[in-house]
Design a protein around this motif. Structure first.
Motif, PDB file in Angstrom:
ATOM      1  N   PHE A 101      42.202  52.437  51.695  1.00 25.14           N
ATOM      2  CA  PHE A 101      43.440  51.948  51.072  1.00 25.14           C
ATOM      3  C   PHE A 101      43.132  50.722  50.205  1.00 25.14           C
ATOM      4  O   PHE A 101      43.582  50.633  49.057  1.00 25.14           O
ATOM      5  N   ARG A 102      42.384  49.788  50.749  1.00 27.51           N
ATOM      6  CA  ARG A 102      42.041  48.564  50.012  1.00 27.51           C
ATOM      7  C   ARG A 102      41.243  48.896  48.759  1.00 27.51           C
ATOM      8  O   ARG A 102      41.473  48.314  47.687  1.00 27.51           O
ATOM      9  N   ARG A 103      40.305  49.841  48.879  1.00 26.88           N
ATOM     10  CA  ARG A 103      39.497  50.218  47.713  1.00 26.88           C
ATOM     11  C   ARG A 103      40.378  50.798  46.605  1.00 26.88           C
ATOM     12  O   ARG A 103      40.189  50.487  45.418  1.00 26.88           O
ATOM     13  N   ILE A 104      41.366  51.647  46.978  1.00 23.51           N
ATOM     14  CA  ILE A 104      42.264  52.244  45.991  1.00 23.51           C
ATOM     15  C   ILE A 104      43.069  51.160  45.280  1.00 23.51           C
ATOM     16  O   ILE A 104      43.204  51.173  44.047  1.00 23.51           O
ATOM     17  N   VAL A 105      43.589  50.197  46.040  1.00 23.31           N
ATOM     18  CA  VAL A 105      44.411  49.123  45.453  1.00 23.31           C
ATOM     19  C   VAL A 105      43.580  48.267  44.502  1.00 23.31           C
ATOM     20  O   VAL A 105      43.996  47.975  43.371  1.00 23.31           O
ATOM     21  N   GLU A 106      42.385  47.873  44.924  1.00 25.43           N
ATOM     22  CA  GLU A 106      41.550  47.005  44.095  1.00 25.43           C
ATOM     23  C   GLU A 106      41.075  47.727  42.843  1.00 25.43           C
ATOM     24  O   GLU A 106      41.001  47.144  41.752  1.00 25.43           O
ATOM     25  N   SER A 107      40.782  49.020  42.966  1.00 25.69           N
ATOM     26  CA  SER A 107      40.358  49.793  41.796  1.00 25.69           C
ATOM     27  C   SER A 107      41.502  49.928  40.793  1.00 25.69           C
ATOM     28  O   SER A 107      41.287  49.823  39.578  1.00 25.69           O
ATOM     29  N   ALA A 108      42.721  50.150  41.289  1.00 27.96           N
ATOM     30  CA  ALA A 108      43.869  50.329  40.396  1.00 27.96           C
ATOM     31  C   ALA A 108      44.258  49.027  39.705  1.00 27.96           C
ATOM     32  O   ALA A 108      44.564  49.015  38.506  1.00 27.96           O
ATOM     33  N   LEU A 109      44.237  47.903  40.444  1.00 30.49           N
ATOM     34  CA  LEU A 109      44.700  46.627  39.886  1.00 30.49           C
ATOM     35  C   LEU A 109      43.576  45.840  39.226  1.00 30.49           C
ATOM     36  O   LEU A 109      43.839  44.831  38.552  1.00 30.49           O
ATOM     37  N   ALA A 111      41.252  43.975  40.503  1.00 25.95           N
ATOM     38  CA  ALA A 111      40.968  42.660  41.091  1.00 25.95           C
ATOM     39  C   ALA A 111      40.968  42.798  42.612  1.00 25.95           C
ATOM     40  O   ALA A 111      41.508  43.771  43.169  1.00 25.95           O
ATOM     41  N   SER A 112      40.373  41.820  43.283  1.00 25.72           N
ATOM     42  CA  SER A 112      40.351  41.815  44.738  1.00 25.72           C
ATOM     43  C   SER A 112      41.751  41.513  45.272  1.00 25.72           C
ATOM     44  O   SER A 112      42.511  40.750  44.665  1.00 25.72           O
ATOM     45  N   VAL A 113      42.084  42.099  46.415  1.00 26.41           N
ATOM     46  CA  VAL A 113      43.387  41.800  47.016  1.00 26.41           C
ATOM     47  C   VAL A 113      43.500  40.321  47.362  1.00 26.41           C
ATOM     48  O   VAL A 113      44.607  39.750  47.363  1.00 26.41           O
ATOM     49  N   ASP A 114      42.379  39.662  47.640  1.00 23.76           N
ATOM     50  CA  ASP A 114      42.402  38.235  47.959  1.00 23.76           C
ATOM     51  C   ASP A 114      42.782  37.404  46.739  1.00 23.76           C
ATOM     52  O   ASP A 114      43.328  36.303  46.885  1.00 23.76           O
ATOM     53  N   ASP A 115      42.474  37.904  45.554  1.00 27.90           N
ATOM     54  CA  ASP A 115      42.835  37.182  44.334  1.00 27.90           C
ATOM     55  C   ASP A 115      44.296  37.390  43.944  1.00 27.90           C
ATOM     56  O   ASP A 115      44.890  36.567  43.242  1.00 27.90           O
ATOM     57  N   ILE A 116      44.886  38.504  44.378  1.00 20.04           N
ATOM     58  CA  ILE A 116      46.266  38.839  43.995  1.00 20.04           C
ATOM     59  C   ILE A 116      47.265  38.355  45.034  1.00 20.04           C
ATOM     60  O   ILE A 116      48.345  37.856  44.699  1.00 20.04           O
ATOM     61  N   PHE A 117      46.898  38.471  46.324  1.00 18.36           N
ATOM     62  CA  PHE A 117      47.831  38.172  47.404  1.00 18.36           C
ATOM     63  C   PHE A 117      47.334  36.990  48.235  1.00 18.36           C
ATOM     64  O   PHE A 117      46.130  36.849  48.475  1.00 18.36           O
ATOM     65  N   SER A 118      48.274  36.174  48.694  1.00 18.61           N
ATOM     66  CA  SER A 118      47.899  35.075  49.591  1.00 18.61           C
ATOM     67  C   SER A 118      47.720  35.590  51.013  1.00 18.61           C
ATOM     68  O   SER A 118      46.961  34.997  51.793  1.00 18.61           O
TER      69      SER A 118
END
Length: 548
Positions: A101-109, A111-118
């Motif tokens: 799931f995390r890989r799909i989100v980071e590939s689509a956006l 950027a790393s989820v850590d950079d987008i979300f607190s």
């Protein structure tokens, strides 16, 4: 060959969970019972029948999960133990790997989820047949949910749809009922719907439209979409905090007015279908919540707007008039409207059709919802349809599915709900509003520029029609047939035919009385807006002719 292997997979799952044991064989014809006989050679399952059906749906994928979701809303047709298991299919389908799931989100956006979300929760909040949802917090502090489409799901859906299409073609080719039910069109429509559900940008657009339709409404709240973080396979949306609509105990614990809640659900449905002509078509309980604010005047909260529906203006009109006629027990008008709309062939005897409709509908009136099974009513209507060659209307299939969901939801919330009393006043108001001068004036302002472009052509078309008067007697039979075709087709695109119909009507009225019946058929199919257009058109034509 791929479709064949998918069929074998379905057969394997069917036998693995011994789903044949769920079929009441005493009601089957002998040939069907003989066909199921080899199933008894396979070992029986130790699981309960509800768990077997639920696991089979999960294993077979999205289309079967959605079928299970629909069954879970029908406790009047399905045993309680099976319903309880199928409820897990609403939002508790087995999740896929969180790292994937995390890989799909980071590939689509990008950027790393850590950079987008607190904050980002590794554990899923919900898992459904098509997508999975995790919670997070944006850098600005707003609580959101992240939705991502399951990996490689397109291939499974494509195989299932291909198999369904083959079965639909066989049914349509070899069965009279199959030809009448138009299964190929229904499967093709469903194919478009299910693939649209895989496009989260389309779902986001639907959510934005629905949110705009109910802006500042106390009936329904739709969460905000964050477009900067939305792609075709990933969507980020405002997180809502409500009580699942199926959690009746929690709703009663906060003293929710259950009668008002059920009535508001019906009002939301009719508002979407008739006022907005844009309705949430996947309203199973897993997608509906109730706000914790103001339990005495409860507000619904909706998610998952992947599947929405709309009707043509003509279908809206005929549907509203049909329902009102049923509420008034005017079965003659119900029968006539079915013929006028083209839903029933023109050769059907209206008096016989009226008697059949009365037989189906009369028993359901003046009863609380708990005493009415629309599933059984639909079965009776199906039998009636077979007698009168009534075809399934593909454009109404989504609406019918939504009605089934609404009934199941209302039955769970407030079994004594009087659906007729709740819906009748709404439809009365809608029809009055549709023909109100203010509404007609709005239509004129909206479509006026397009009409004005065509008005200058009217005089020449009339003159051309008058020049053909000498041949009209020979053409009368053909024109009568054409008028009947126009009647049926104009229910789908009235605006395209009103100009030609007006010219034919003028010419034939002056020329030959034998074709008056054809004109009458055509004019009967026009709604108030079209008649207003014809009146204005002839008025302007007269002015132009006089000036010329």
């Amino acid at each position: 060959m791929t479709v064949f292997f998918r069929f074998l997979t379905i057969l394997r799952v069917f036998l693995r969970y011994r789903l044949d044991e769920l079929i009441p064989k005493q009601h089957l014809p002998l040939r069907a019972r003989l066909l199921l006989l080899p199933c008894s050679l396979f070992p029986a399952s130790s699981l309960s029948r509800g768990e077997r059906l639920r696991r089979a749906c999960e294993e077979l994928g999205p289309i079967f999960v959605k079928f299970g979701q629909l069954l879970s809303t029908r406790p009047d047709l399905v045993a309680t133990d099976i319903v309880m298991e199928l409820n897990y299919l609403q939002d508790r389908v087995a999740p896929f790997d969180s790292q994937e799931f995390r890989r799909i989100v980071e590939s689509a956006l990008g950027a790393s989820v850590d950079d987008i979300f607190s904050e980002y929760d590794q554990e899923p909040l919900a898992s459904a047949s098509v997508a999975q949802v995790h919670t997070a917090t944006l850098k600005n502090g707003k609580a959101v949910v992240i939705k991502a489409v399951r990996p490689n799901i397109e291939n499974i859906i494509a195989q299932d749809v291909a198999l369904l299409l083959k079965l639909a073609h066989l049914l349509q080719k070899y069965s009279d009922d199959g030809r009448r039910l138009r299964p190929v069109e229904i499967v093709e429509d469903y194919r478009n719907t299910i693939f649209d559900e895989l496009n989260l940008q389309k779902e986001a657009a639907n959510a934005s439209q629905l949110r705009r339709n109910f802006a500042n409404s106390t009936l329904l709240y739709v969460p905000e979409v964050y477009w900067e973080y939305t792609r075709s396979n990933v969507m980020v949306m405002e997180r809502i905090y409500g009580i699942p609509v199926t959690d009746v105990a929690a709703l009663k614990a906060q003293n929710t007015n259950m009668k008002k809640l059920a009535e508001r659900g019906v009002e939301i449905f009719f508002t979407q279908v008739f006022d907005h002509n844009f309705f949430h078509a996947d309203m199973h309980p897993g997608n509906i919540f109730v706000s914790k604010v103001n339990p005495e005047l409860p507000q619904y909260m909706a998610v998952d707007m992947a599947i929405v529906g709309s009707l043509t203006r003509e279908d809206q009109y005929y549907l509203a008039r049909n329902l009102l006629a049923m509420f008034r027990r005017d079965y003659r008008q119900v029968a006539e409207l079915h013929v006028q709309s083209g839903w029933v062939p023109a050769h059907v005897r209206v008096d016989e059709f009226e008697a059949a409709i009365r037989t189906v509908c009369e028993p359901i009136f003046e009863k609380p919802l708990k005493d009415i099974s629309f599933g059984h009513v639909l079965l009776n209507l199906f039998r009636t349809a077979r007698r009168f060659d009534m075809e399934v209307q593909p454009q109404l299939v989504l609406l019918q599915k939504t009605l089934l969901n609404i009934e199941g939801l209302g039955r769970q919330l407030y079994p004594d709900l009087d659906l007729w009393t709740t819906a009748h006043p709404f439809l009365e108001r809608w029809l009055k509003k549709r023909f109100h001068p203010k509404t007609l004036w709005g239509e004129l302002k909206r479509y006026g520029p397009e009409w004005m472009e065509k008005f200058p052509l009217i005089p020449q078309l009339i003159f051309n029609g008058l020049e053909q008067l000498q041949n009209v007697g020979q053409l009368a039979p053909e024109l009568h047939k054409t008028a009947q075709q126009l009647q049926k087709r104009s229910n789908r695109s009235t605006g395209r035919y009103w100009l030609g119909g007006a010219v034919v009507a003028v010419a034939l009225t002056l020329a030959h009385p034998a074709v008056f019946g054809a004109i009458k058929i055509y004019l009967a199919s026009l709604n108030a807006t079209s008649i207003l257009v014809l009146t204005i058109g002839f008025g302007l034509a007269a002015v132009l002719i006089k000036k010329s």
